[in-house]
Motif scaffolding. Structure first.
Motif, short mmCIF file in Angstrom:
data_model
loop_
_atom_site.label_atom_id
_atom_site.label_comp_id
_atom_site.label_asym_id
_atom_site.label_seq_id
_atom_site.Cartn_x
_atom_site.Cartn_y
_atom_site.Cartn_z
N ILE A 90 8.63 -54.60 69.73
CA ILE A 90 6.79 -55.49 69.28
C ILE A 90 7.14 -55.32 67.86
O ILE A 90 7.38 -55.05 67.32
N ALA A 91 6.21 -57.06 67.09
CA ALA A 91 6.56 -57.31 65.70
C ALA A 91 5.86 -56.92 65.06
O ALA A 91 4.05 -56.68 65.21
N ASP B 220 9.92 -46.33 75.04
CA ASP B 220 11.03 -47.16 75.16
C ASP B 220 10.87 -48.76 74.27
O ASP B 220 9.81 -49.26 74.91
N TYR B 221 10.83 -48.76 73.45
CA TYR B 221 10.13 -50.31 72.66
C TYR B 221 11.16 -50.05 71.34
O TYR B 221 12.37 -49.61 71.16
N ARG B 222 11.65 -51.48 71.08
CA ARG B 222 12.40 -52.15 69.80
C ARG B 222 11.91 -52.17 68.79
O ARG B 222 10.18 -53.29 69.09
N ILE B 223 11.42 -52.15 66.89
CA ILE B 223 10.99 -52.83 66.45
C ILE B 223 11.15 -54.19 65.65
O ILE B 223 12.37 -54.02 65.41
N VAL B 224 10.55 -55.16 65.67
CA VAL B 224 11.17 -56.10 65.36
C VAL B 224 10.49 -56.74 63.95
O VAL B 224 9.58 -57.31 63.80
N GLU B 225 11.11 -56.50 62.93
CA GLU B 225 10.60 -56.30 61.89
C GLU B 225 10.13 -58.06 61.54
O GLU B 225 10.26 -58.64 61.40
N SER B 226 8.26 -57.89 60.97
CA SER B 226 7.75 -59.18 60.86
C SER B 226 7.45 -59.62 59.08
O SER B 226 6.73 -58.63 58.56
N LEU B 227 7.31 -60.26 58.75
CA LEU B 227 7.20 -60.41 57.28
C LEU B 227 5.82 -61.56 56.98
O LEU B 227 5.68 -61.75 56.09
N GLY B 228 5.45 -61.26 58.41
CA GLY B 228 4.00 -62.66 57.86
C GLY B 228 4.22 -63.92 59.28
O GLY B 228 5.10 -63.22 60.19
N ALA B 229 2.77 -63.89 59.63
CA ALA B 229 2.45 -64.62 60.86
C ALA B 229 3.11 -63.86 61.93
O ALA B 229 3.53 -64.83 63.18
N THR B 230 3.35 -62.62 62.07
CA THR B 230 3.46 -62.03 63.38
C THR B 230 2.50 -62.41 64.80
O THR B 230 2.88 -61.58 65.84
N GLU B 231 1.58 -62.87 64.69
CA GLU B 231 0.97 -63.82 65.71
C GLU B 231 1.35 -64.54 66.50
O GLU B 231 0.93 -64.05 67.86
N GLY C 4 8.93 -66.42 71.15
CA GLY C 4 9.94 -65.48 71.80
C GLY C 4 10.56 -64.54 70.76
O GLY C 4 11.89 -64.04 71.68
N SER C 5 10.10 -63.91 69.91
CA SER C 5 10.83 -63.16 69.55
C SER C 5 10.56 -61.22 69.70
O SER C 5 10.74 -60.48 69.11
N ALA C 6 9.18 -61.59 69.93
CA ALA C 6 8.46 -59.60 70.95
C ALA C 6 7.76 -60.33 71.98
O ALA C 6 7.02 -61.41 72.01
N GLU C 7 7.19 -58.92 72.18
CA GLU C 7 6.08 -59.38 73.19
C GLU C 7 5.06 -59.45 73.07
O GLU C 7 3.79 -59.42 73.35
#
Ligand SMILES: Nc1ncnc2c1ncn2[C@@H]1O[C@H](COP(=O)(O)OP(=O)(O)OP(=O)(O)O)[C@@H](O)[C@H]1O
Ligand SMILES: O=P(O)(O)OC[C@H]1O[C@H](OP(=O)(O)OP(=O)(O)O)[C@H](O)[C@@H]1O
Ligand SMILES: [Mg+2]
Length: 329
Positions: free
Chosen positions: A141-142, A160-171, A177-180
């Protein structure tokens, strides 16, 4: 040489950039609080014209949330999303004084539109479990709303998930391909649509808008309390004025009218009291929505003429915003 007594100012944190900046300045302007930058547009400190004891600090919306949490700022304007994301104990560290009607944004869980069978959080739970079982990897999850996301997913029993920290342009994360999936704020929905994402039916985490927020952690000495009353007094006076109308009526000589029950019936008040005799001018105030009912009633009670005005400020002995905060300090 005389040593000047230094009086600690009330620190008012105002958005320095981004979407909230212009609206925040306009909000203070309506309340008769003019922000003055100390020395040109590059100085991130300022004052409030005509209100002594206030230091204005220009900060980003997210910095305002942290400074209210630590007590470095007394008052600030920022988004509720940032307050709830940044502060571990919202109720214990700040008071949300009043929503401001701008900066509206909704924090949502969004998934690729291509996931046609995934409509609700329960479907997402299944996707996450399946990914873990069949592919041995966790759903990514971004987001920059890490805490809001964790709490919301826990409430839905998803682990059952992992957070991918996003600093912008999350959408952009799913396509890149960096998050589902993502958690982000949306207002018009345009950015989600442009990135082929859809909001889950029960995927609304928080409906946010800009708020006037006070810190419970800041040092509230006598000078700061006095400045608080001045600032919040003007804000209350503007809000009271904006939502009420002043109704003036010329009553006939010897007319008989039960002003108290008329007022009660139309949620009106007599801000300057009831006149001695009833022949003459009476001044009432009522909520804007109630104004025509009140005017009709006055005419039926044989008023000679009735006029309605908008007012700029309505100061009162009570200072409801300040009282609410002071009661908690
Ligand atoms: N599209 C939007 N419409 C309305 N309000 C928004 C929108 N995006 C953000 N906000 C509100 O404004 C706050 C600050 O957003 P803004 O984009 O101004 O700054 P930021 O994203 O924190 O800063 P930056 O993007 O420069 O790092 C948000 O947390 C939210 O409360
Ligand atoms: O639903 P919409 O009306 O399309 O608005 C939503 C977008 O606005 C905000 O981004 P912003 O422009 O602030 O850029 P940022 O991601 O750099 O903060 C937010 O992060 C979304 O990306
Ligand atoms: Mg932004």
């Amino acid at each position: 040489m005389t040593v000047q007594a230094t009086t600690e100012p009330l620190v008012l944190a105002v958005p320095s950039k981004g979407r909230l900046q212009e609206n925040a300045a306009a909000f203070f302007g309506r309340a008769g609080l003019k922000l003055a930058q100390l020395s040109g547009a590059r100085d991130y400190r300022g004052t409030l014209v005509g209100v002594p004891g206030v230091e204005v600090r220009y900060l980003s919306a997210s910095e305002i949330a942290s400074q209210l949490a630590s007590g470095a700022a007394h008052l600030g304007v920022t988004g509720e999303d940032l307050i709830r994301e940044t502060l571990p104990d919202v109720e214990g560290s700040v008071e949300l004084l009043t929503p401001l009607g701008f900066g509206n944004a909704t924090v949502v869980v969004a998934v690729p539109q291509a996931w046609i069978d995934v409509r609700a959080m329960s479907d997402l739970d299944e996707v996450a479990s399946e990914m873990r079982l069949r592919q041995g990897r966790r759903l990514r999850i971004a987001t920059k709303y890490v805490n809001l996301t964790r709490r919301f997913l826990a409430r839905h029993g998803i682990a059952d998930y992992r957070i991918v920290e996003s600093l912008g342009a999350t959408e952009g994360a799913p396509a890149a391909g960096s998050a589902e999936i993502i958690v982000d704020i949306t207002t018009t929905g345009a950015t989600l649509a442009a990135n082929a994402l859809k909001i889950l039916d029960d995927g609304i985490i928080l409906r946010s808008e800009a708020n006037l927020v006070a810190s419970l952690k800041a040092p509230w000495g006598p000078n700061q309390r006095e400045a608080l009353r001045a600032v919040l007094g003007r804000i209350s006076a503007e809000e009271r004025a904006r939502t009420t109308r002043e109704v003036r009526a010329g009553m006939p000589e010897g007319g008989e009218i039960d002003l108290a029950s008329l007022a009660a019936l139309h949620e009106a008040e007599l801000p300057y009291g009831a006149p001695k005799g009833l022949d003459g001018e009476i001044v009432m105030r009522c909520p804007a929505e109630a104004v025509f009912g009140l005017c009709d009633a006055l005419v039926r009670a044989s008023a000679r003429s009735v006029s309605v005005r908008r007012i700029d400020y309505a100061f009162a002995a009570e200072n409801p915003l300040a009282e609410r905060l002071l009661a908690r300090l």
